[in-house]
Enzyme design. Sequence first.
Site, PDB file in Angstrom:
ATOM      1  N   THR A  90       8.729   2.692  -7.033  1.00 14.68           N
ATOM      2  CA  THR A  90       9.397   2.562  -5.737  1.00 14.68           C
ATOM      3  C   THR A  90       9.158   3.735  -4.791  1.00 14.68           C
ATOM      4  O   THR A  90       9.645   3.733  -3.656  1.00 14.68           O
ATOM      5  CB  THR A  90      10.908   2.365  -5.947  1.00 14.68           C
ATOM      6  OG1 THR A  90      11.364   3.336  -6.902  1.00 14.68           O
ATOM      7  CG2 THR A  90      11.200   0.985  -6.497  1.00 14.68           C
ATOM      8  N   VAL A 128       0.117  22.147   6.295  1.00 17.87           N
ATOM      9  CA  VAL A 128      -1.188  22.755   6.610  1.00 17.87           C
ATOM     10  C   VAL A 128      -2.194  21.709   7.079  1.00 17.87           C
ATOM     11  O   VAL A 128      -3.103  22.027   7.854  1.00 17.87           O
ATOM     12  CB  VAL A 128      -1.770  23.564   5.419  1.00 17.87           C
ATOM     13  CG1 VAL A 128      -0.844  24.722   5.048  1.00 17.87           C
ATOM     14  CG2 VAL A 128      -2.064  22.689   4.208  1.00 17.87           C
ATOM     15  N   HIS A 147     -30.162  21.777  -7.592  1.00 22.73           N
ATOM     16  CA  HIS A 147     -30.357  22.867  -6.644  1.00 22.73           C
ATOM     17  C   HIS A 147     -31.084  22.339  -5.419  1.00 22.73           C
ATOM     18  O   HIS A 147     -32.119  21.703  -5.564  1.00 22.73           O
ATOM     19  CB  HIS A 147     -31.176  23.990  -7.274  1.00 22.73           C
ATOM     20  CG  HIS A 147     -31.409  25.143  -6.341  1.00 22.73           C
ATOM     21  ND1 HIS A 147     -30.439  26.073  -6.067  1.00 22.73           N
ATOM     22  CD2 HIS A 147     -32.495  25.488  -5.597  1.00 22.73           C
ATOM     23  CE1 HIS A 147     -30.921  26.960  -5.206  1.00 22.73           C
ATOM     24  NE2 HIS A 147     -32.155  26.628  -4.905  1.00 22.73           N
ATOM     25  N   GLY A 207       7.457  23.994   7.334  1.00 22.79           N
ATOM     26  CA  GLY A 207       6.997  23.684   5.977  1.00 22.79           C
ATOM     27  C   GLY A 207       5.505  23.915   5.852  1.00 22.79           C
ATOM     28  O   GLY A 207       4.716  23.251   6.517  1.00 22.79           O
ATOM     29  N   GLY A 208       5.121  24.873   5.009  1.00 22.58           N
ATOM     30  CA  GLY A 208       3.707  25.241   4.868  1.00 22.58           C
ATOM     31  C   GLY A 208       3.096  24.684   3.599  1.00 22.58           C
ATOM     32  O   GLY A 208       2.173  25.266   3.041  1.00 22.58           O
ATOM     33  N   ARG A 212       9.997  15.524  -0.092  1.00 24.07           N
ATOM     34  CA  ARG A 212      10.325  14.120  -0.226  1.00 24.07           C
ATOM     35  C   ARG A 212      11.296  13.928  -1.374  1.00 24.07           C
ATOM     36  O   ARG A 212      11.401  14.753  -2.276  1.00 24.07           O
ATOM     37  CB  ARG A 212       9.058  13.305  -0.507  1.00 24.07           C
ATOM     38  CG  ARG A 212       7.950  13.501   0.528  1.00 24.07           C
ATOM     39  CD  ARG A 212       6.726  12.683   0.200  1.00 24.07           C
ATOM     40  NE  ARG A 212       7.000  11.259   0.275  1.00 24.07           N
ATOM     41  CZ  ARG A 212       6.912  10.540   1.404  1.00 24.07           C
ATOM     42  NH1 ARG A 212       6.550  11.114   2.532  1.00 24.07           N
ATOM     43  NH2 ARG A 212       7.188   9.245   1.396  1.00 24.07           N
ATOM     44  N   GLY A 264      13.297  -5.743  -4.862  1.00 26.14           N
ATOM     45  CA  GLY A 264      13.400  -6.107  -6.272  1.00 26.14           C
ATOM     46  C   GLY A 264      14.532  -5.361  -6.937  1.00 26.14           C
ATOM     47  O   GLY A 264      14.564  -4.135  -6.921  1.00 26.14           O
ATOM     48  N   ALA A 323       1.443  21.061   1.581  1.00 30.23           N
ATOM     49  CA  ALA A 323       0.252  20.246   1.823  1.00 30.23           C
ATOM     50  C   ALA A 323       0.297  19.559   3.185  1.00 30.23           C
ATOM     51  O   ALA A 323      -0.665  19.620   3.963  1.00 30.23           O
ATOM     52  CB  ALA A 323       0.105  19.198   0.716  1.00 30.23           C
ATOM     53  N   GLY A 366       0.824  -1.209   0.000  1.00 30.91           N
ATOM     54  CA  GLY A 366       0.000   0.000   0.000  1.00 30.91           C
ATOM     55  C   GLY A 366       0.857   1.258   0.000  1.00 30.91           C
ATOM     56  O   GLY A 366       0.367   2.346  -0.297  1.00 30.91           O
TER      57      GLY A 366
END
EC number: 1.8.1.4
Lengths: 464, 464
Positions: free
Chosen positions: B140, B183, B440, B177-178, B267, B114, B180, B39
């Site tokens: 990877t 925050v 609506h 770090g601002g 990253r 691998g 994703a 995962g």
Amino acid sequence: MEVDLVIIGAGSGGYEAGIYAYRRGMRTVLVELSPDSVGGNCLNRGCIPSKYMRHGAYLLEKFEKMDRWGILPKGYDLDYRKLMEGRDDVVVTIRESFKKFAAQINLPILYGRGVIKDPNTVFVEGAEETIKTKFILVATGSRPVGVGNLIPDGRYVVDTDQIWDIDFIPKRLLIVGGGAVGVEFAFIFNRYGSKVTLVELQRRLLPSDDIPEDSGRYLGRKLKQLGVEVKTKTTLESWEKTNSGVRAKLSDGSELEADFILLAVGRSPNTSGFGLEELGIEMDSKGFVRVNEFSQTNVPNVYACGDITSPLMLAHKAMYEGKIAVNHMLGGRDWKREDRIIPKIIYSAFEVASVGLTEEQAEDEDREVVVGVTSFVPNPKAMDDGENEGFVRIVADEDTGEILGCHIVGPHAGELIHQIVHMMRDHKDVEFASKSMYSHPSLSEAIGQSASEIHYGPITWVKR
Amino acid sequence: MEVDLVIIGAGSGGYEAGIYAYRRGMRTVLVELSPDSVGGNCLNRGCIPSKYMRHGAYLLEKFEKMDRWGILPKGYDLDYRKLMEGRDDVVVTIRESFKKFAAQINLPILYGRGVIKDPNTVFVEGAEETIKTKFILVATGSRPVGVGNLIPDGRYVVDTDQIWDIDFIPKRLLIVGGGAVGVEFAFIFNRYGSKVTLVELQRRLLPSDDIPEDSGRYLGRKLKQLGVEVKTKTTLESWEKTNSGVRAKLSDGSELEADFILLAVGRSPNTSGFGLEELGIEMDSKGFVRVNEFSQTNVPNVYACGDITSPLMLAHKAMYEGKIAVNHMLGGRDWKREDRIIPKIIYSAFEVASVGLTEEQAEDEDREVVVGVTSFVPNPKAMDDGENEGFVRIVADEDTGEILGCHIVGPHAGELIHQIVHMMRDHKDVEFASKSMYSHPSLSEAIGQSASEIHYGPITWVKR
């Protein structure tokens, strides 16, 4: 007064058409019964206040599960009047904003009853004003109906015009009618603490041909699980007043007491008193105004939109038809009414959304269809939100793969369905839907997965 | 062992590609480091557990407003370990379902590293298995990076691999770090009671070229309003350990103490140790694997997808690229990578979603664009839900009306954006979006309204 367009009725259809006509440069006048009814049924006594109350019910359901997010509530009190206040605040805010905006852009609203005198003349009773006009759009909406000896009185038998004035949470509530309105209020009052009995004549909830049986049954199971007593294939045989409310006898032989009966059995179009018959406007056998694909009546410069044109009484249908009518008045011939892309959305214990054909409808049309279904149970975003119930069901043409319908039950179905609405409008196929992009994690992924189930053949995803 | 396809890495991209290859009839093997890492980052240490925690923060924010729905809570206790349990339950459930499903369809997962030996051979260290294969897909992923003297230790400096093991709510938290991740956690810990300071080097939050300045600033204002101390144009100058945590000195001269520092600065792709260099796989100057529009590397039967192909490290990008790679292996030439339709979605105090070009990017490309913006403030559905903040912003080509980008801040932006993703995939214009159907009340109406703002020209809707 001389204008290009008179719109009789400033509900969803009339108001939206008015704004659109303004955008397109038409001199337009709206006629509405009173300042308090601007916005029509949807705003004042329908979708807007009921969705507000439904959000409260949604929050109350969340309360039961919050410990899974490490939140341990110490209980709560309920204050129904605060709910009413919040609800009515939203309604009034929207209504007053509407009026203010109309004033800003010089879109006059005349208050009174608009009566068509001839194809180019509308007289506004009350305002006592005669308006000469090139075009007329009739957008007069609908009203709730009674059935048999169930005559709404606002106390023992309450209809959907009257429910907003009820200022207490009924201990016991009997709802007659398991359609959209019935299941919405069943969920709302159930979560606010009422013991609710929901009676429906047909063999399932949401007994509309446009909504697959699975959707109605899935919702029915959930309502039962929450404590609503759901009785299908059942009618109210008789009822009588008691000291505290009503005593009712049902067709299954059971008897029950309730604080009042909420009548949710349908609505009737408002076609009388506006000069339609006198002008020779054609109606069908059920009393709906006949319109063509441009929302035009048999009198060429008179158009109609919304609840008076068909039993599909949805605000967005009215808005869409109203805009198509205005576009046609201005010479547009390519934008047409397309009932197949009108989504039907119900906000109950789940959101239930349908657009286009069900399998049964497709079979009735002798079309060969394939179906792809994806459950929300293993959907990661739905799991994160603790809302992993329901499914996405896509119906496609077996030969071409064209998407013919989509039926969603579950979280935010009412927003998700639009992805398919747009695709269907453009006659897209399941390959398109399958190969498009879906963010991860998202509820939307279930749409791509259902399309893939059809395009590539079914895959035995984790069934639960 | 001889197969058609070896996929190195069973994260979002690898797993999705594996399922897709199975669907398309390829004999496929997945190779993953360990049973616990199936995962990948998204599931185990990224989007899935963070979205879970974010839903808790969303519920806590709802708590403050419930009286508007007549619900008067009597307060709550917090139990962070219950939050962790619920979160980890979801992760484990999804991971085990994945494995079980792979087993059901005979899609083997070999555990170990691998390593590509030649274009048709992968050796799995640990499983000690040599696999002959027609194609290889490298998926990877990536790992968090440190910066300067901020070296993650899991106690004083915690990275996004380590935050999941923190088993208490920090009283005071410094996030560096601002973007994703920054925050998202600022909102989560703020709602769970931490005093959060969020430091960002750039002059605004979400400092990505793909996200308009307005989106970052709108979110920043909300975070401040909720009590997060947001410091843009600020860096961490130095820090030291104390008895209870850390003491930090910022570039604006201020000092603060915190239980720990959460490092959210980015990253780095995992491209070493899999035999890529040895095989002569081309990389760009930043260390990303070069791939063509079919996710193919310079070695024709070796493909790559996900975090190793570009800095756009999103699970759905990986999934999309993986499937396009498989399709190409099987001879498909019409399904291509299209970065322009990849939505970027951030789940913080608001959902922030962007797809396609911002105005600035369009200008940099010398394109003439028009913009249509609709606020959620007067949106009836958003008002009903008490979530009427944010906006929909559509960027379109001035000449053709083609939709080039869309930027949504507010309720369910992450689902709503898909409507535009599908339209952009098919190069639809604002006329199409404007004349489509929107129910609506719905949040989706704001999309149609923004498109109409461009197609028909702006209308001065109630500004607030």
